[in-house]
Scaffold this active site. Structure first.
Site, PDB file in Angstrom:
ATOM      1  N   HIS A  82      12.380 -19.131  51.792  1.00 36.38           N
ATOM      2  CA  HIS A  82      13.569 -19.753  52.372  1.00 36.38           C
ATOM      3  C   HIS A  82      13.216 -20.471  53.658  1.00 36.38           C
ATOM      4  O   HIS A  82      12.530 -19.932  54.518  1.00 36.38           O
ATOM      5  CB  HIS A  82      14.641 -18.689  52.647  1.00 36.38           C
ATOM      6  CG  HIS A  82      15.952 -19.288  52.999  1.00 36.38           C
ATOM      7  ND1 HIS A  82      16.881 -19.643  52.039  1.00 36.38           N
ATOM      8  CD2 HIS A  82      16.478 -19.646  54.186  1.00 36.38           C
ATOM      9  CE1 HIS A  82      17.928 -20.187  52.627  1.00 36.38           C
ATOM     10  NE2 HIS A  82      17.709 -20.201  53.940  1.00 36.38           N
ATOM     11  N   ASP A 161      29.617 -14.744  53.949  1.00 39.96           N
ATOM     12  CA  ASP A 161      28.756 -15.708  54.654  1.00 39.96           C
ATOM     13  C   ASP A 161      29.311 -17.125  54.476  1.00 39.96           C
ATOM     14  O   ASP A 161      29.331 -17.912  55.409  1.00 39.96           O
ATOM     15  CB  ASP A 161      27.312 -15.641  54.144  1.00 39.96           C
ATOM     16  CG  ASP A 161      26.514 -16.830  54.667  1.00 39.96           C
ATOM     17  OD1 ASP A 161      26.339 -16.908  55.895  1.00 39.96           O
ATOM     18  OD2 ASP A 161      26.126 -17.695  53.876  1.00 39.96           O
ATOM     19  N   ARG A 168      31.727 -21.418  61.426  1.00 43.71           N
ATOM     20  CA  ARG A 168      30.714 -21.693  62.458  1.00 43.71           C
ATOM     21  C   ARG A 168      30.450 -23.181  62.578  1.00 43.71           C
ATOM     22  O   ARG A 168      30.283 -23.720  63.670  1.00 43.71           O
ATOM     23  CB  ARG A 168      29.395 -20.969  62.112  1.00 43.71           C
ATOM     24  CG  ARG A 168      29.460 -19.479  62.374  1.00 43.71           C
ATOM     25  CD  ARG A 168      28.278 -18.782  61.724  1.00 43.71           C
ATOM     26  NE  ARG A 168      27.020 -19.255  62.247  1.00 43.71           N
ATOM     27  CZ  ARG A 168      25.874 -19.278  61.565  1.00 43.71           C
ATOM     28  NH1 ARG A 168      25.838 -18.844  60.324  1.00 43.71           N
ATOM     29  NH2 ARG A 168      24.780 -19.722  62.124  1.00 43.71           N
ATOM     30  N   LYS A 187      22.206 -13.612  52.129  1.00 42.78           N
ATOM     31  CA  LYS A 187      22.063 -14.304  50.832  1.00 42.78           C
ATOM     32  C   LYS A 187      20.746 -13.913  50.153  1.00 42.78           C
ATOM     33  O   LYS A 187      20.683 -13.724  48.940  1.00 42.78           O
ATOM     34  CB  LYS A 187      22.105 -15.823  51.044  1.00 42.78           C
ATOM     35  CG  LYS A 187      23.510 -16.318  51.343  1.00 42.78           C
ATOM     36  CD  LYS A 187      23.545 -17.790  51.692  1.00 42.78           C
ATOM     37  CE  LYS A 187      22.976 -18.049  53.039  1.00 42.78           C
ATOM     38  NZ  LYS A 187      23.492 -19.133  53.805  1.00 42.78           N
TER      39      LYS A 187
HETATM   40  N1  URA Z   1      20.887 -21.513  56.904  1.00 41.51           N
HETATM   41  C1  URA Z   1      21.823 -20.599  56.581  1.00 41.51           C
HETATM   42  O1  URA Z   1      21.973 -20.217  55.416  1.00 41.51           O
HETATM   43  N2  URA Z   1      22.588 -20.081  57.565  1.00 41.51           N
HETATM   44  C2  URA Z   1      22.455 -20.461  58.863  1.00 41.51           C
HETATM   45  O2  URA Z   1      23.157 -19.952  59.690  1.00 41.51           O
HETATM   46  C3  URA Z   1      21.470 -21.421  59.175  1.00 41.51           C
HETATM   47  C4  URA Z   1      20.690 -21.936  58.177  1.00 41.51           C
END
Ligand code: URA
Length: 472
Positions: A82, A161, A168, A187
């Site tokens: 990731h 999330d 956010r 995730k």
């Molecule tokens: N990628 C994500 O999934 N979440 C974040 O807060 C920043 C980058």
């Protein structure tokens, strides 16, 4: 328990309990916590921070807010990779097929681009027919049969999330280490991989601008992974200049396909791909076999001698370099594209495009382009600012400002000359593409600010610094 007390507590910088964190996360999904209350809490977290215990509790609360995928029936250690987000970051499209060709199963859940950073799912969408919406069962089946699958985050995976990220994004609360770490890791943990390699980007085109904060983010994510019994390595990589020669969606797929066949390999991109693949391989079952084989062949070796580890790691690099001399990774890429409904013959056609020539616009037969040339005397390129190139790409339509914005899959930037290159009078430095000619005009003006030149006579080359800044 009530949310106002929780907000007040965090506002004073106090540590929240596990119960308070779960109450807040469950509340945002069941409606007991309003969006504006969660936004206030997110801002308090941004300003006051969180301990590692709070960050882990937040991660797990988000992980368990939806489905958790069980990949154990694949029967081998599944590795995930990731990236924290960058400009021109097409590594997933390259690393996945290489690892699958090396018999390391890859089960990947990727995101869409947001703001100036791109997302793998948008890139894959530029391949006709490709679908990233796959059921959990099919996802597991594809990993078993093809060795690789890459899908979009499903509605039922870490829904908290999704909700928090959307808030956010519009409340100025993205750049917080505990919030980024918990968002990414919730995730990753929910999507089931036992081993994770994180590519933590650092520089102007990344959330983390300096090495100290990149290390702090990496440490936080590794600690969370360990507490949830996953193996995790973080590679910190430079994101002060765009990665590779392209920024966009279809443009990045072209570069990835051409990288896999060996037609065009940007050296910085190659260095990063090697490092990510090496670390993914080390976390796989194949690595165990490789090291057993090494000691079987060299029975008199002292296992505590660190030189043996270096030798085994060099064998991993050799495996990566060797597989990249074959067609296997490219064939894997096409298998993966077809298995998810994409047109593999379209991918073959991408190999004929010369990104330094005129063929991209001709190939797609749409849109506008503008070439940026150097001035009227020779110079050296000392900087191509990743953040500004990300903004240019957004302006061209390759990204979205709001989640619901439609993306121009054709739009983006091709970089013909990179940092350190000496350019002559009237050399082409970059070409930009967009379906909208007004975007081209605005982006061209912005592009000028992205590049810094030095006179050839006064140029002092910096000591060559690699793209990999640290591995944790
Ligand atoms: N990628 C994500 O999934 N979440 C974040 O807060 C920043 C980058």
């Amino acid at each position: 328990m009530n949310i106002i007390d929780i907000i007040e507590k965090k506002k004073k910088g106090e540590e929240l309990t596990k119960e308070e964190i779960y109450f807040s996360i469950e509340g945002i999904l069941n409606g007991r916590v309003a969006d504006y209350q969660m936004s206030a809490l997110l801002m308090a977290i941004c300003l006051k921070g969180m301990t590692i215990q709070e960050t882990t509790d937040l991660t797990l609360a988000m992980k368990y807010s939806g489905d958790v995928i069980n990949l154990s029936e694949i029967g081998k250690t599944v590795v995930d990779k990731h990236s924290t987000g960058g400009i021109g970051d097409k590594t997933t499209l390259i690393v996945g097929p290489i690892m699958a060709a090396l018999n390391v199963p890859i089960a990947k859940m990727s995101g869409r681009g947001l703001g100036i950073t791109g997302g793998t799912i948008d890139k894959l969408d530029s391949i006709p027919g490709f679908s990233s919406e796959v059921s959990d069962e099919k996802f597991i089946e594809l990993v078993k049969t093809v060795g690789l699958s890459d899908i979009a985050q499903t509605k039922s995976l870490a829904p908290a999330d999704k909700k928090l990220y959307a808030l956010r994004d519009v409340t100025g609360t993205v750049d917080s280490i505990p919030l980024i770490a918990s968002s990414i890791m919730s995730k990753k943990l929910a999507s089931g991989a036992e081993a994770i390699v994180l590519d933590v980007k650092c520089g102007t085109g990344a959330f983390m601008r300096d090495l100290d904060s990149a290390r702090e983010l990496a440490d936080t994510m590794i600690k969370i992974a360990e507490l949830d019994d996953r193996d995790c390595t973080a590679v910190i990589s430079d994101m002060n200049q765009p990665l590779g020669y392209t920024v966009g969606n279809l443009l990045e797929v072209i570069e990835a396909a051409q990288f896999l066949t060996g037609k065009v390999r940007n050296p910085r991109l190659y260095e990063l791909i090697r490092e990510l693949c090496k670390n993914m391989y080390i976390l796989s079952d194949e690595y165990m076999n490789l090291s057993l084989d090494y000691y079987d062949k060299n029975t008199d070796l002292d296992k505590d001698d660190p030189r043996n580890l270096t030798n085994i790691h060099n064998l991993v690099y050799e495996k990566i370099d060797e597989i990249l001399k074959t067609n296997a990774p490219y064939e894997k890429f096409k298998d993966f594209i077809s298995a998810q409904g994409g047109d593999a013959s379209f991918v073959d056609k991408l190999l004929d495009i010369d990104l330094n020539g005129k063929d991209f616009a001709e190939f797609t037969n749409e849109g506008y382009k503008q070439i940026l040339y150097t001035g009227d005397k020779p110079a050296v390129i000392t900087k191509i600012d990743a953040e500004q190139i990300g903004r240019v790409s957004l302006e061209l339509g390759a990204g979205r400002i709001k989640k619901e914005d439609e993306i121009d899959l054709f739009a983006g930037v091709v970089i013909h000359k990179v940092v350190g290159d000496t350019v002559s009078k009237n050399d082409a430095i970059m070409t930009i593409y967009s379906k909208d000619k007004f975007n081209i005009k605005d982006a061209t003006e912005m592009l000028e600010d992205a590049i810094i030149y030095s006179d050839v006579e006064s140029y002092v080359p910096e000591a060559a610094r690699g793209i990999v800044l640290d591995v944790i």
